[in-house]
Design a protein around this motif. Structure first.
Motif, short mmCIF file in Angstrom:
data_model
loop_
_atom_site.label_atom_id
_atom_site.label_comp_id
_atom_site.label_asym_id
_atom_site.label_seq_id
_atom_site.Cartn_x
_atom_site.Cartn_y
_atom_site.Cartn_z
N SER A 197 40.17 6.88 41.97
CA SER A 197 39.71 5.45 42.37
C SER A 197 40.85 4.45 41.77
O SER A 197 41.58 4.77 41.00
N TYR A 198 40.54 3.29 41.94
CA TYR A 198 41.44 2.37 41.28
C TYR A 198 41.42 2.16 39.88
O TYR A 198 42.27 1.88 39.31
N PHE A 199 39.99 2.47 39.47
CA PHE A 199 39.81 2.43 38.13
C PHE A 199 40.49 3.57 37.22
O PHE A 199 40.90 3.42 36.13
N GLU A 200 40.26 4.66 37.96
CA GLU A 200 40.92 5.69 37.51
C GLU A 200 42.31 5.81 37.39
O GLU A 200 42.99 6.32 36.44
N ASN A 220 44.15 3.02 37.20
CA ASN A 220 44.68 2.25 35.98
C ASN A 220 44.39 2.70 34.69
O ASN A 220 45.08 2.39 33.72
N GLU A 221 43.39 3.34 34.36
CA GLU A 221 43.17 4.15 33.42
C GLU A 221 44.09 5.17 33.00
O GLU A 221 44.72 5.33 32.00
N ARG A 222 44.56 5.94 34.02
CA ARG A 222 45.70 6.98 34.03
C ARG A 222 46.84 6.14 33.56
O ARG A 222 47.90 6.66 32.69
N LEU A 223 47.31 5.24 33.93
CA LEU A 223 48.48 4.34 33.80
C LEU A 223 48.30 3.63 32.43
O LEU A 223 49.34 2.94 32.22
N GLY A 224 47.45 3.62 31.87
CA GLY A 224 47.12 2.62 30.75
C GLY A 224 47.00 1.15 30.67
O GLY A 224 47.37 0.35 29.77
#
Length: 170
Positions: free
Chosen positions: A41-44, A46-50
């Motif tokens: 997802s969008y949030f996942e 962004n979390e992966r990319l920090g």
């Protein structure tokens, strides 16, 4: 158009480039759709990319300045909607104001109830006016230090209650 085309085809470098492009081999690779579609997802992502989530109202502790700012916008919208509603109501209504005054008098409200209703109706105007004056003072460069911002905020709240009370007692 013909002259431009004729000039372009006379260019040896361009002719060589066009011939090279025409002779180039291109191959296509068939790829299954599943390999191109990401299941994150969008949030996942962004979390992966920090990437941090942008701060919002849920992040900050409520402060006088933010509450007054939000309330100023809300009272401005309420006043705007109220003016439009009264204007449109006056245009489409088949009765004049005395008819509606008679209806309110028929409710037989006590003086305290009537004053409370008038205060509730007057408060957006009192608050928006007092806070608008505060903003005008800020536009002159005054009261911009944090201690002054808070003291004028509390003074504005007191002034808005006094102004609304005066309007309610009329």
């Amino acid at each position: 158009m013909f002259a431009l085309t004729n000039t372009i085809t006379r260019s040896a470098a361009l002719r060589q480039g066009l011939l090279a492009a025409a002779n180039r081999q291109v191959s296509l690779k068939v790829v299954p759709v599943e390999s191109t579609v990401k299941d994150e997802s969008y949030f996942e992502k962004n979390e992966r990319l920090g990437r941090k989530v942008s701060p919002h109202l849920t992040i900050y502790q409520p402060q006088l300045t933010s509450i007054l700012s939000i309330t100023h916008r809300g009272t401005g919208m309420a006043l705007g909607v109220g003016v439009w509603a009264l204007g449109l109501g006056a245009l489409i209504s088949s009765h004049d104001i005395s008819h509606y005054v008679t209806i309110v008098e028929g409710l037989q409200l006590s003086d305290a109830q009537l004053t409370a209703i008038k205060f509730i109706i007057a408060y957006p105007a009192g608050f928006h006016t007092a806070n608008g004056i505060r903003h005008l003072l800020w536009d002159t460069g005054r009261f911009l230090k944090i201690k002054e911002v808070y003291s004028t905020g509390y003074a504005m709240l007191a002034a808005s209650f006094v102004l609304s009370g005066i309007l309610a007692l009329l």
